[in-house]
Motif scaffolding. Structure first.
Motif, PDB file in Angstrom:
ATOM      1  N   GLU A  12       3.034  12.880 -31.135  1.00 54.81           N
ATOM      2  CA  GLU A  12       2.762  11.600 -31.800  1.00 54.81           C
ATOM      3  C   GLU A  12       2.812  10.444 -30.794  1.00 54.81           C
ATOM      4  O   GLU A  12       1.946   9.565 -30.795  1.00 54.81           O
ATOM      5  N   LEU A  13       3.793  10.476 -29.912  1.00 44.94           N
ATOM      6  CA  LEU A  13       3.920   9.411 -28.909  1.00 44.94           C
ATOM      7  C   LEU A  13       2.699   9.388 -28.004  1.00 44.94           C
ATOM      8  O   LEU A  13       2.166   8.326 -27.671  1.00 44.94           O
ATOM      9  N   CYS A  14       2.237  10.554 -27.608  1.00 44.41           N
ATOM     10  CA  CYS A  14       1.075  10.634 -26.725  1.00 44.41           C
ATOM     11  C   CYS A  14      -0.160  10.087 -27.435  1.00 44.41           C
ATOM     12  O   CYS A  14      -0.976   9.396 -26.838  1.00 44.41           O
ATOM     13  N   TYR A  48      15.468   7.710 -28.995  1.00 45.62           N
ATOM     14  CA  TYR A  48      14.721   8.066 -30.197  1.00 45.62           C
ATOM     15  C   TYR A  48      15.556   8.848 -31.197  1.00 45.62           C
ATOM     16  O   TYR A  48      15.053   9.279 -32.226  1.00 45.62           O
ATOM     17  N   THR A  49      16.843   9.084 -30.882  1.00 54.36           N
ATOM     18  CA  THR A  49      17.777   9.513 -31.928  1.00 54.36           C
ATOM     19  C   THR A  49      19.010   8.650 -31.749  1.00 54.36           C
ATOM     20  O   THR A  49      19.290   8.179 -30.641  1.00 54.36           O
ATOM     21  N   LEU A  50      19.749   8.449 -32.837  1.00 52.05           N
ATOM     22  CA  LEU A  50      21.036   7.781 -32.711  1.00 52.05           C
ATOM     23  C   LEU A  50      21.993   8.804 -32.131  1.00 52.05           C
ATOM     24  O   LEU A  50      21.729  10.003 -32.189  1.00 52.05           O
ATOM     25  N   ALA A  82       8.805   2.252 -30.112  1.00 49.11           N
ATOM     26  CA  ALA A  82       9.095   1.078 -30.945  1.00 49.11           C
ATOM     27  C   ALA A  82       8.226   1.080 -32.198  1.00 49.11           C
ATOM     28  O   ALA A  82       8.724   0.820 -33.302  1.00 49.11           O
ATOM     29  N   THR A  83       6.926   1.397 -32.060  1.00 48.40           N
ATOM     30  CA  THR A  83       6.070   1.392 -33.252  1.00 48.40           C
ATOM     31  C   THR A  83       6.497   2.490 -34.221  1.00 48.40           C
ATOM     32  O   THR A  83       6.436   2.309 -35.436  1.00 48.40           O
ATOM     33  N   MET A  84       6.947   3.638 -33.673  1.00 54.56           N
ATOM     34  CA  MET A  84       7.388   4.714 -34.577  1.00 54.56           C
ATOM     35  C   MET A  84       8.662   4.348 -35.307  1.00 54.56           C
ATOM     36  O   MET A  84       8.897   4.770 -36.438  1.00 54.56           O
ATOM     37  N   LYS A  85       9.509   3.571 -34.642  1.00 58.84           N
ATOM     38  CA  LYS A  85      10.732   3.114 -35.311  1.00 58.84           C
ATOM     39  C   LYS A  85      10.373   2.125 -36.418  1.00 58.84           C
ATOM     40  O   LYS A  85      10.953   2.155 -37.508  1.00 58.84           O
ATOM     41  N   GLU A  86       9.404   1.253 -36.138  1.00 60.13           N
ATOM     42  CA  GLU A  86       9.048   0.208 -37.100  1.00 60.13           C
ATOM     43  C   GLU A  86       8.454   0.791 -38.375  1.00 60.13           C
ATOM     44  O   GLU A  86       8.844   0.418 -39.484  1.00 60.13           O
ATOM     45  N   GLN A 137      19.596   7.470 -38.904  1.00 56.60           N
ATOM     46  CA  GLN A 137      18.279   6.894 -39.186  1.00 56.60           C
ATOM     47  C   GLN A 137      18.207   5.516 -38.549  1.00 56.60           C
ATOM     48  O   GLN A 137      19.203   4.813 -38.474  1.00 56.60           O
ATOM     49  N   PHE A 138      17.009   5.166 -38.076  1.00 57.07           N
ATOM     50  CA  PHE A 138      16.867   3.833 -37.459  1.00 57.07           C
ATOM     51  C   PHE A 138      16.600   2.777 -38.520  1.00 57.07           C
ATOM     52  O   PHE A 138      15.939   3.047 -39.509  1.00 57.07           O
TER      53      PHE A 138
END
Lengths: 279, 241
Positions: free
Chosen positions: B57-59, B108-110, B220-224, B240-241
Motif C-alpha cells: 500500500e505504501l509503495c 506505523y505501529t504503536l 501519514a496519509t494512511m494514518k489520516e 490504534q492511531f
C-alpha cells in the motif's frame, strides 16, 4: 498429505536441492582448475608467480571459511559496483562512503535495482560459486602440489633422459601420474564441499537447510492451511538421509576412479592390482 | 582467478547495459519472513502478513515500484547499509542504538507490549532463564534485568527453547506470541507485560533522505484516512492511531 507436500513452499525446497546439486557440479571443476593452476604456479621457476600462488594457498587455507564468505563476498560485490560506478557515473559528486552507507549511483548497481528477482538470485549464485571455488581451490592446490612432488623422481629423470622438454615432462609424465596421489586428498575435499553447501545461506542463496528450518518450524492455524507443531526434526532427518546417500554415492564413484587410476602405477595399490591380475 | 573476476564483471556490465534503459528505480523491501503476523512466508512461499499489505500500500501511494526480498534477521542491517535492498520492513522497533546506524521513518505501529509465554504459570521471570531473539529490544531488555538471557537467531527457536525446557519463558512482541499461545495447549501467556520500544518503523540508509520523505508522507496519509488502523485490526496488532 499430497497437497501438503506440493505447496509452493515445498516446491522451493525441491528446487533448492537442484540449486545445491548445480552448485556442486559447477564449483567442483572450477575449484579443481583453480587448484591445478595454483599448484603449477606454486612450483614455477618464476619467483613472483610462485610467491603469488604460495600466498594464495597459505592465506585462503588459513582464514576461517565463514569469515572469508562474509568478508570476501561483500568486498567483491562492492568492488564491482565501485568500478562500475567510476566508469558509468563520472559526474557523481557525492562520496561513495557516507558513514556506514555504501552508496553508488543507480546505474552502477549489480544487478540493477530494477532487475527482476531471478537476476539477483543468479548473481548471488555466481558469487557463491566463485567464492566456493576460490576457497576450495586453495585446498585443492595444496593437495595437487603435494601430489606433484609425490610422483617418483626417477620417472621425471627418465623423461628428461629421453630428451623431453620441461613442458613435455610436465604434461606427459607428471600430470598423468599425479592424480593417483591426489585423489585421496581430493575426495576428502569433495566430501567437505558437499557438507559446506549450507554456507550458501550466508551468501543470500536459500538452500535446503534454510527451507528445512522454515518448513519444519511451528505453524499456527491462523497463517497457514496446514498447521503443525515443531517438525524440524523430521525435515532435518530427511536432510541427513539426503546427505548420507549423496556422500555414499560419491564414495562408490570415487572408489571406481581410484581403481582406474591405480592401474599400472608404481604404488602399493598398483602392485596389488598387478598381483591380482596375474594370479 | 583474475580472468574469472574480469569475465564476471564483464558479464554483469553487459547485462547492466541491456537493462539500463528500463523503467525507473525499483525499491527493494527487505524482510525476515519468520515473524507472523508482521511478516511470514505463506504456503506458496511468498512474503505475507501485516507488513506485506502495508508495504504494498505504501509503495502504491508513494508511486514506487517495489520488490520483496527476504534476509536473515542477524544480518538485516549490514545488508541494508551495503545496498542489497533499500528498506527494512521487518517488525523492527525504533531504538536509539539502531538509529545511530540507520534511519527510521515515523512509526506505523504503536509500541506493542512485549509478553511472556511459558510452559507453566509459575515461571521465574526474576531470576530464571529467558529466551529472546538476537538483536531485539526484548534481548536488550532481559540483558539489563536480573534474569539469564539465552539468545536465538530465529523467533521459532525461542519458542522451541521454552517447549524443550531450555528456557523458562520467552519474551517477544505480544502480537507474535498470541496465536502461538492460542494454538499450543502446552504453552500459556503470562499476565506480566513489558512496555519497551518506540513502535515499529521502516529502516532506511541514513543517506536516503528522499525515499524517507516519500515513505513518511505515505504513512501519514494512511494514518489520516484510517486504512492503517484497518490493517492493524485485521492482523490483530494492538494499538490504534
Amino acid at each position: 498429505m499430497a497437497c501438503y507436500l506440493t505447496t509452493g513452499k515445498h516446491m522451493s525446497i525441491y528446487y533448492s536441492v537442484f540449486t545445491v546439486l548445480i552448485l556442486l557440479a559447477v564449483t567442483a571443476p572450477i575449484a579443481l582448475l583453480f587448484g591445478f593452476v595454483g599448484a603449477s604456479a606454486a612450483r614455477s621457476r618464476i619467483a613472483p608467480l610462485r610467491w603469488f600462488a604460495q600466498g594464495y594457498i597459505a592465506i585462503v587455507r588459513g582464514v576461517p571459511e565463514i569469515a572469508f564468505f562474509l568478508f570476501f563476498v561483500i568486498a567483491l560485490d562492492q568492488g564491482i559496483e565501485y568500478l562500475r560506478h567510476k566508469a558509468l557515473c563520472p559526474d557523481w559528486s557525492e562520496p561513495i562512503r557516507q558513514g556506514n552507507d555504501f552508496v553508488v549511483c543507480q546505474a552502477a548497481k549489480v544487478p540493477l535495482g530494477s532487475a527482476p528477482q531471478w537476476l539477483h538470485e543468479t548473481y548471488g549464485f555466481a558469487l557463491a560459486v566463485l567464492t566456493f571455488a576460490i576457497v576450495y581451490g586453495a585446498f585443492a592446490a595444496n593437495v595437487l602440489f603435494g601430489a606433484m612432488r609425490a610422483v617418483p623422481r626417477a620417472q621425471l629423470e627418465t623423461a628428461e633422459a629421453y630428451g623431453m622438454t620441461q613442458r613435455q615432462t610436465f604434461w606427459r609424465v607428471l600430470v598423468p601420474q599425479m592424480w593417483v596421489y591426489a585423489l585421496p586428498g581430493l575426495s576428502n575435499l569433495w566430501m567437505v564441499l558437499i557438507k559446506a553447501t549450507p554456507l550458501l545461506f550466508l551468501l543470500g542463496v536459500e538452500d535446503i537447510v534454510y527451507w528445512a528450518r522454515e518448513l519444519g518450524g511451528t505453524k499456527t492455524p491462523r497463517f497457514t492451511d496446514y498447521p503443525h507443531g515443531d517438525w524440524r526434526m523430521w525435515y532435518f532427518l530427511a536432510l541427513l538421509v539426503f546427505y548420507l546417500l549423496f556422500t555414499r554415492v560419491s564414495e562408490i564413484v570415487l572408489g571406481r576412479i581410484m581403481a582406474r587410476l591405480t592401474k599400472g602405477q608404481a604404488t602399493a595399490g598398483g602392485e596389488a592390482q598387478r598381483k591380482a591380475a596375474t594370479a | 582467478m583474475k580472468q574469472l573476476i574480469l569475465s564476471t564483471a564483464a558479464l554483469a556490465l553487459s547485462a547492466g547495459m541491456v537493462l539500463a534503459d528500463g523503467h525507473g528505480k525499483t525499491i527493494r523491501l527487505g524482510t525476515e519472513g519468520a515473524y507472523p503476523p508482521y511478516n511470514f512466508l505463506n504456503d506458496a512461499g511468498e512474503v505475507a502478513g501485516f507488513e506485506r499489505e502495508l508495504g504494498d500500500e505504501l509503495c502504491a501511494r508513494a508511486e514506487l515500484t517495489c520488490e520483496w526480498v527476504t534476509n536473515e534477521w542477524d544480518s538485516i542491517i549490514p545488508n541494508l547499509v551495503s545496498g542489497n535492498y533499500d528498506v527494512i520492513i521487518a517488525g523492527m522497533s525504533i531504538t536509539d542504538e539502531r538509529d545511530e546506524v540507520i534511519d527510521f521513518t515515523q512509526n506505523y505501529t504503536l509500541p506493542d507490549p512485549s509478553a511472556y509465554v511459558a510452559a507453566s504459570e509459575d515461571a521465574d521471570l526474576e531470576n530464571g532463564v529467558l529466551a529472546a531473539q538476537t538483536n531485539t529490544i526484548q534481548a536488550a531488555f532481559i540483558a539489563e534485568s536480573s534474569a539469564t538471557l539465552v539468545e536465538f537467531a530465529t523467533p521459532e527457536e525461542t519458542i522451541a527453547a521454552v517447549k524443550n525446557g531450555e528456557a523458562d519463558a520467552v519474551l517477544a512482541d505480544k502480537a507474535f506470541l498470541t496465536p502461538i499461545a492460542d494454538a499450543d495447549p502446552d504453552l500459556m501467556m503470562l499476565d506480566q507485560e513489558e512496555l519497551i520500544g518506540g513502535g515499529i518503523g521502516l529502516g532506511l540508509r541514513e543517506s536516503d533522505t528522499e525515499l524517507k520523505e516519500k515513505l513518511n508522507a505515505a504513512i501519514a496519509t494512511m494514518k489520516e484516512d484510517g486504512s492503517l488502523n484497518a490493517l492493524l485490526t485485521k492482523w490483530e496488532i494492538s494499538g490504534q492511531f
